[in-house]
Write a protein that holds these residues in place. Structure first.
Motif, PDB file in Angstrom:
ATOM      1  N   ASP A  30       0.831  -1.205   0.000  1.00 40.11           N
ATOM      2  CA  ASP A  30       0.000   0.000   0.000  1.00 40.11           C
ATOM      3  C   ASP A  30       0.868   1.258   0.000  1.00 40.11           C
ATOM      4  N   GLN A  31       1.917   1.267   0.818  1.00 44.99           N
ATOM      5  CA  GLN A  31       2.810   2.426   0.879  1.00 44.99           C
ATOM      6  C   GLN A  31       3.484   2.670  -0.468  1.00 44.99           C
ATOM      7  N   LYS A  34       0.911   3.994  -3.078  1.00 44.92           N
ATOM      8  CA  LYS A  34       0.534   5.383  -2.803  1.00 44.92           C
ATOM      9  C   LYS A  34       1.664   6.332  -3.190  1.00 44.92           C
ATOM     10  N   ARG A  35       2.887   5.956  -2.834  1.00 47.63           N
ATOM     11  CA  ARG A  35       4.044   6.800  -3.120  1.00 47.63           C
ATOM     12  C   ARG A  35       4.310   6.897  -4.622  1.00 47.63           C
ATOM     13  N   GLY A  38       0.047   6.917  -6.536  1.00 52.29           N
ATOM     14  CA  GLY A  38      -1.097   7.647  -5.999  1.00 52.29           C
ATOM     15  C   GLY A  38      -2.342   6.786  -5.860  1.00 52.29           C
ATOM     16  N   SER A  40      -4.286   3.391  -3.723  1.00 48.82           N
ATOM     17  CA  SER A  40      -4.261   2.453  -2.604  1.00 48.82           C
ATOM     18  C   SER A  40      -4.111   1.045  -3.185  1.00 48.82           C
ATOM     19  N   HIS A  41      -3.768   0.092  -2.329  1.00 52.40           N
ATOM     20  CA  HIS A  41      -3.656  -1.295  -2.765  1.00 52.40           C
ATOM     21  C   HIS A  41      -5.007  -1.772  -3.307  1.00 52.40           C
TER      22      HIS A  41
END
Length: 154
Positions: A30-31, A34-35, A38, A40-41
């Motif tokens: 997820d991180q 997002k990084r 942009g 979510s998983h």
């Protein structure tokens, strides 16, 4: 009432390790998404499941099952993806009540951009942490659990 069939120490340890490992992998994926993208998983999974479908289109009910989420959770995620221009919802031919989610060209592009880094991270976190022999046994065990918990539709 019969006594519960308690887990032994090895079984309980394996269960706890399964839960914490799954949570850690989900958090790291997820991180990264997002990084780098942009997304979510869950949003990435929606895009990926749509990409696997014919013409990048799936009925929302089928997509909820494929993306392993609740119908309300899927509705929220598709709404967010629709606001971002990555997915569009439209009526289902032959079913007035059915709704179809479809990838837009921007959705296809976002997925093409995000997929290489995502695949590399999944390989690093999920596949490469075990020997080939251990991974084969793990994959066989997961397949057995999957088949038990997801019997084929009749």
């Amino acid at each position: 009432m019969a006594d519960p069939n308690w887990l032994d120490e090895r079984e309980l340890t394996a269960w706890k390790q399964f839960l914490s490992t799954g949570a850690a992998i989900n958090r790291l994926v997820d991180q990264q998404l997002k990084r780098d993208a942009g997304l979510s998983h869950q949003q990435y999974e929606v895009l990926a499941r749509l990409a696997e479908a014919p013409e990048g289109r799936l009925r929302m009910t089928d997509l909820a099952g494929a993306a392993v989420t609740s119908k309300s959770g899927l509705t929220y995620q598709v709404g967010q993806l629709e606001k971002a221009g990555l997915v569009r919802r439209c009526g289902c031919a032959g079913d007035e009540r059915g709704i179809v989610a479809a990838l837009t060209e921007a959705g296809w592009q976002k997925l093409r951009e995000a997929a290489p880094e995502h695949a590399a991270l999944v390989r690093d976190l999920f596949v490469d942490g075990m020997s080939r022999k251990d991974f084969a046994a793990f994959a066989a065990g997961l397949a057995a659990l999957h088949d038990r918990l997801n019997p084929p539709a009749i």
